[in-house]
Motif scaffolding. Structure first.
Motif, short mmCIF file in Angstrom:
data_model
loop_
_atom_site.label_atom_id
_atom_site.label_comp_id
_atom_site.label_asym_id
_atom_site.label_seq_id
_atom_site.Cartn_x
_atom_site.Cartn_y
_atom_site.Cartn_z
N SER A 208 22.39 12.89 30.05
CA SER A 208 21.58 12.57 31.24
C SER A 208 21.77 11.12 31.64
O SER A 208 21.84 10.79 32.83
CB SER A 208 20.10 12.86 30.97
OG SER A 208 19.90 14.23 30.70
N THR A 209 21.82 10.24 30.66
CA THR A 209 22.07 8.84 30.96
C THR A 209 23.44 8.65 31.62
O THR A 209 23.58 7.89 32.59
CB THR A 209 21.98 8.00 29.66
OG1 THR A 209 20.67 8.18 29.10
CG2 THR A 209 22.23 6.53 29.93
N ALA A 210 24.42 9.37 31.11
CA ALA A 210 25.76 9.29 31.71
C ALA A 210 25.74 9.79 33.16
O ALA A 210 26.44 9.23 34.02
CB ALA A 210 26.74 10.10 30.88
N ALA A 211 24.94 10.81 33.43
CA ALA A 211 24.83 11.31 34.80
C ALA A 211 24.24 10.25 35.72
O ALA A 211 24.75 9.98 36.82
CB ALA A 211 23.97 12.57 34.83
N ALA A 212 23.15 9.62 35.27
CA ALA A 212 22.52 8.58 36.06
C ALA A 212 23.49 7.44 36.34
O ALA A 212 23.56 6.91 37.47
CB ALA A 212 21.27 8.06 35.34
N LEU A 213 24.25 7.06 35.32
CA LEU A 213 25.17 5.93 35.48
C LEU A 213 26.29 6.25 36.47
O LEU A 213 26.70 5.39 37.25
CB LEU A 213 25.77 5.57 34.12
CG LEU A 213 24.85 4.77 33.21
CD1 LEU A 213 25.34 4.84 31.77
CD2 LEU A 213 24.76 3.31 33.67
N LYS A 214 26.76 7.47 36.44
CA LYS A 214 27.86 7.82 37.35
C LYS A 214 27.36 7.88 38.80
O LYS A 214 28.05 7.42 39.72
CB LYS A 214 28.50 9.15 36.92
CG LYS A 214 29.84 9.41 37.58
CD LYS A 214 30.63 10.50 36.85
CE LYS A 214 31.96 10.77 37.55
NZ LYS A 214 32.80 11.72 36.80
N ILE A 215 26.17 8.42 39.00
CA ILE A 215 25.56 8.39 40.35
C ILE A 215 25.41 6.93 40.80
O ILE A 215 25.74 6.57 41.94
CB ILE A 215 24.17 9.08 40.32
CG1 ILE A 215 24.31 10.57 40.01
CG2 ILE A 215 23.43 8.85 41.64
CD1 ILE A 215 24.99 11.39 41.07
N MET A 216 24.93 6.09 39.92
CA MET A 216 24.74 4.68 40.24
C MET A 216 26.06 4.02 40.63
O MET A 216 26.13 3.30 41.62
CB MET A 216 24.15 3.97 39.02
CG MET A 216 23.81 2.52 39.22
SD MET A 216 23.29 1.84 37.61
CE MET A 216 23.00 0.13 38.13
N ARG A 217 27.11 4.24 39.86
CA ARG A 217 28.41 3.65 40.17
C ARG A 217 28.92 4.11 41.54
O ARG A 217 29.37 3.27 42.35
CB ARG A 217 29.44 4.05 39.10
CG ARG A 217 30.80 3.41 39.32
CD ARG A 217 31.86 3.98 38.38
NE ARG A 217 32.26 5.31 38.77
CZ ARG A 217 33.01 6.13 38.03
NH1 ARG A 217 33.43 5.74 36.84
NH2 ARG A 217 33.33 7.33 38.46
N GLU A 218 28.80 5.39 41.81
CA GLU A 218 29.30 5.88 43.10
C GLU A 218 28.49 5.31 44.26
O GLU A 218 29.05 4.98 45.32
CB GLU A 218 29.28 7.41 43.12
CG GLU A 218 30.22 8.06 42.10
CD GLU A 218 31.69 7.68 42.29
OE1 GLU A 218 32.17 7.69 43.44
OE2 GLU A 218 32.36 7.36 41.27
N MET A 219 27.18 5.16 44.05
CA MET A 219 26.36 4.56 45.11
C MET A 219 26.73 3.10 45.34
O MET A 219 26.88 2.64 46.48
CB MET A 219 24.87 4.68 44.74
CG MET A 219 24.35 6.11 44.81
SD MET A 219 22.62 6.25 44.22
CE MET A 219 21.76 5.48 45.61
N LEU A 220 26.85 2.36 44.25
CA LEU A 220 27.21 0.94 44.37
C LEU A 220 28.55 0.79 45.09
O LEU A 220 28.71 -0.07 45.97
CB LEU A 220 27.28 0.29 42.99
CG LEU A 220 25.94 0.06 42.27
CD1 LEU A 220 26.19 -0.34 40.82
CD2 LEU A 220 25.12 -1.02 42.98
#
Lengths: 292, 292, 292, 292, 292, 292
Positions: free
Chosen positions: A266-278
């Protein structure tokens, strides 16, 4: 040479002066009604971020070209909600005043109220794009008006009717769904209404808040209130990137509760969403302004 | 004011120039024979350290008065043992060259070899005080001479006979126990031989290495190779503090593997031992030199 | 015959009218500074209680002969501390008004303040017997005066100097330990001062609060802030039973956080302490008044 | 009659002489950069395999009709990568020399290099079919040329340009994706390019390596580096079976790390993929040669 | 040379013909009243046994000199208790008939009944030495006479009064404790009565059954019914070794439930007890018969 | 006013007299062949149910308008299968006799046999709608005719050929699939045959049994025997609601094993399926009879 131990999200190592986006964590979960633990999200995400690459093959963009500053986590007072919200509002206002975009990592969803209070002062015409499993429109919860179950209701008091777009919603009181028909643009169950929302929000100053539990618990079990019937990772990634093509003036990711997903996925999912948004938010500056 | 995100062990926030002790993490576990995971120890300990107080009621000393610098974690190459050991040796040598005391957080026990290589160059008369459940005296392990099961054997090659004191040992090959009779001062099962060891080591330059699995698994389950019959927390704390009253020129805590203790208690045990050791090492400077 | 699903602690099935002791849960953890989760303690304890026997071979007494009523859990407002404390105070006052003894299951330690507020109104000469790893004497925590780190300080404001006995304490600020010297009877590290405390409290109305983290984390890892160097289960059981021989007018067990002990053993420890306390409190009524 | 305790994968109980496929485990994870633990995969899979049936309703084939020998796990030297690779190469070569097909269970992805070294010696025209979330094409990782992040790059040094097909890839350095354009057939994000790959590989000697993290973490969280956006179980099963219709001369399943999926489901996923692959590889012998 | 995959407990690799002790697993837990899971104990213990050394520094004996055969696990029918017990009785009888000593690994405690049924047929004067937290003397449990809560009662029906020694007991019904006064030698709470038991059992044929939950849950949380107030690891090890100095004709270790101790420490405790018992049982043959 | 502690599934608080549906738990898992633990399902589901809302935005219906009584859990005898089945049959018969619909929460799948025995007595023309990953059609399992692997075979003995519809099946012996061709309507792999099944079952008295492992383990890892290739949550929800539009005379949800999903998500999935089924079953009474 020995250096002090600086820790940032992977690829968010710009100097403050150069940064266009400023990240901060808001580790607060005192009003969480069911299972607490979102207070640990920003810290765990920062630590795990080095398991991700800086490069996105989806957008062909690299965080090494982005200008993001990580200002660390606020130290928020558990048990005193109003004080915590004030600290969040202040940090957001400071970033906005510096002409930068605040990107907040919750914490529970109530932290969004602090950021919106600051954003609406700078942008009186603020609109809100909201992805979530839950309506979050309660008038109060067990007597408390400040609760993660009422955060969008409180936000509505600041923006008024019609300015809030709610997508993915699949849980709430009957009263909330009915109330939403009058006051917000609620599109339940999935993110298929994104084209409609994007059209309506075009050109507006937008605060973009993503409760990560909009994802299905099969994808994202690491949250306090798992609610089945949600969207896939790919659907969220696509919609989150699309949303970041709007005039976003502030955004957040909330409700990751890492301890409920021992696998760390789940943490990895959040991080990947964050990277794509940034990356999407930085895209105009990386590639140069979009040509018309 | 927005600041970059600095993370240190609680109370280890001195400027480098002022510090007498320098902490660093050595996240390496490639030779671990049974269950890996000690690579996460220093990071997790740093994160959890704010659950502890800076003040010790046992010694009536406070980390706020200590001068400790946290230089963060080394980035070590997994799978290439010799390279990793060189990086550890270099960091240790740099701290020693600056006239400061290196305090290393493992990682597996093999990391100690890197630190000892540096220490023995500066202090040719180096002695070693070693707490552990395991002998760590194998000539080799599955063909590898560099293994956490042979670290003290490798260290002995640098110090020679009689300079290593091994306490708490309760597991090893029959050959190791026999070899120890000729070459080291091995006192099995517990720490009751501390007075003898302290007397022998008085005035010598001492490298103090604590494999935390010297504690009983009931106290400290968060390790790769739990071995019952170990010492209590109180026994270790008392002996660790006593050892720090020697002329310690370097020290380490190794073999915490946080994922094997979901409760987090093992990490808390390691942190409390660390605080008490740091305070004892700093005591002469906090209270003024001991009066004779 | 089909019946509605009543759930009580094992052996606590008396009718309200017959009961001398009334149990209730106070599931609140909003001010927890480190790791939340104590809100689940009462529910999990109730569910696991059927893994225990009603009979105590230690006291040769059986819960089947006791008169205890389980009134279930309060529904407390997370994030609004003062409201939660009022609800706890009311429930306690209602039980006291009925001439019964309130036995509260936390929740975090702050819930004790609600109960003490009620108790001190009925018993102006209220004394407090307090077992804990932590001083809990902070004037405030991050600006909040109502915090589980300041609960005994708030209690002292109601009782005044000298009426609080604190045993087992091994963690706190330097300031707290110093403050305690003037205002409370703090006996650090263990429960060996029980004879002294029992003598001083003889005949007084006593509120008995046990922060279960007074036990060593090797015994009781299921808590938010594990602090090594604590007492064994046997030491706590003996002292808890001894304390229940006083004129106890209210008591509680707090700070079990079941999710931090996946084995369930910490919950079993709490339940066994609870059974022994209930049996000791009921002993005079089971065996008839003690003969002089 | 008392017998010694033989343990094999379910349905892999053929005599060595009769077997067409030989399974072995390669429990090695020393170069894992993020989270180790794949060393336990083969052992855990073997133990859990009896939770599966021998019969596949998908292919209407039964392991009871297959001829597979389980030769157990290699005992590999942790921390000495080259030695471990040699042992793997030897075991693979031995199986190939006996005219049988080696089916390896990792371990981390680097173990594949050992097997490919043996296979390319027997089949100089060796091609590689590679399913993965990650490119694995780094020239080196933190100075090490032998790393699970560079295994396909090392394999390419043995096969040359154009012989490696990489499907499902969604993570890597920008440089790796660019390098791949010149040297391998990389088809990102999913397995939709299978028809193209199957056509190109028809008739060639193929080594088929599946990094199980090609599956989405929602399906397969039990791996060291979860990377969202992956394929479903059904997509992998279909493509894995299709790949086994090629002239496969060796294959492997790598990167299951069972401890990261406490539910055991990831292990069950790996086992079912393994069963379907074994059945497809055995199909010609079970049903008789395919009629033209 | 490729070999089939044989798995045994570490150091238990004798040929059947040479062995004096035969180990087998009895993975059965159908009657477990609270939390099942002991069925996994023997398999997990076998797998983890290679984390232990073959040499005991306590007894200065090495498993390499012992003659123990591991005959693997029975395949027992869940849900049909009588059938399972018959299978256990048969295996035990077969081992006894071969003149060897059966050493059984449970499973729940009821499996002991199967072994005792076989042992009492060969040794009509059979005595029982029983370490446990629980009396296990119920006449029945929820209507079932075959239950892990009644196993010693059923055993008593085979041996009669006075032949059973029960040590460490600290939980049971009031009735059970009273019944024990008439029929067994129950010494509650700890193992201090060992000298008395040893004296009484001298020269008798003894079945030695250890319910591992006799250890305190701080030492051994991995069990279905944790009961605080138990013995330490050292106390159990000493008493278990002492018991093996008797004329033991069969023995077992039961009630390890590995999933309840995620750290694996409980399994390590069971294995170390097992090693020390095996070595003591083999001591006369390793050192030659004791000289008089 | 102090009240006794009543616990029910959220929104299932009708008086018995008013209720049309009666829930009960059947906590039994003694015949589970692989991993036990379903005995905890009903208790955990009840406790977690307050994390769900009473309102369904899918059906626009609210549990507050439903009439459901929760009669708690049976106390079943572990290890004595026939006795447990009798208790289940009795409870079911009692509910049926009262003219109400029994809704059972398992426990393992064998509990369904008890309920069907009662249902077929009242409805001799009983048909069965069965969702599952497994055939459950074995003649026996390790000698036991009463096993969760043979429950539908036993049910078939009561209903005869052609009355059982089995959907979603993807695991079983070759023999079971073949046997099913003669005796049941087995539609493998998914729920796409629902229209066919609904047509066939129209107007018949239907017992509806859902083994929750029909869902893919990515959605529902919390079960004893995870079998990949299953249906999504949305597919199950839609089919379960459709099935409840039939003339359902009894139903159950079985095989949730909460401990295998530490995130709690599997429990949330089960609860949401349950809510949607209850609402569909109650729909005619909430909205009034369907108009024709």
């Amino acid at each position: 040479m020995l250096k002090t131990n600086v820790e940032t999200f992977l690829g968010c190592e710009a100097e403050l002066a150069d940064a266009r986006i400023v990240i901060f964590g808001a580790p607060f979960d005192s009003t969480t009604s069911f299972r607490p633990g979102t207070r640990f999200a920003s810290k765990v995400m920062r630590g795990e971020s080095y398991g991700l690459e800086t490069y996105s093959p989806y957008q062909d963009l690299d965080m090494e070209d982005a200008a993001v500053f990580d200002s660390g986590d606020l130290e928020l007072c558990f048990g005193d909600t109003e004080t915590a919200l004030k600290d969040i509002e202040e940090r957001t206002a400071e970033i906005l005043a510096a002409g930068k975009l605040p990107f907040m990592i919750g914490g529970e969803h109530l932290v969004t109220l602090g950021a919106i209070r600051a954003a609406v002062k700078k942008y009186p015409d603020l609109h809100i794009l909201h992805f979530d499993a839950h309506t979050d429109l309660r008038e109060e919860y067990l007597g408390a008006k400040l609760s993660h179950a009422s955060v969008l209701r409180r936000a509505w008091e600041l923006t008024g009717d019609g300015r809030i777009w709610q997508l993915g919603i699949r849980s709430g009181l009957r009263e909330e769904f009915r109330w939403a028909k009058e006051h917000t643009n609620l599109r339940p169950f999935n993110l298929k209404a994104m084209p409609e929302a994007l059209a309506a929000l075009q050109g507006k100053p937008v605060y973009f808040t993503i409760d990560l539990d909009v994802m299905d618990p099969s994808v994202f079990p690491g949250t306090g209130t798992p609610e089945y019937g949600g969207v896939t990772f790919g659907e969220l990634m696509e919609a989150a990137v699309a949303g970041c093509g709007l005039n976003v003036v502030g955004c957040d990711l909330v409700e990751l509760s890492p301890a409920y997903d021992q696998s760390g996925a789940s943490t990895a999912a959040a991080l990947k969403i964050m990277r794509e948004m940034l990356l999407k938010l930085e895209e105009p500056f990386i590639k140069g302004p979009v040509q018309v």
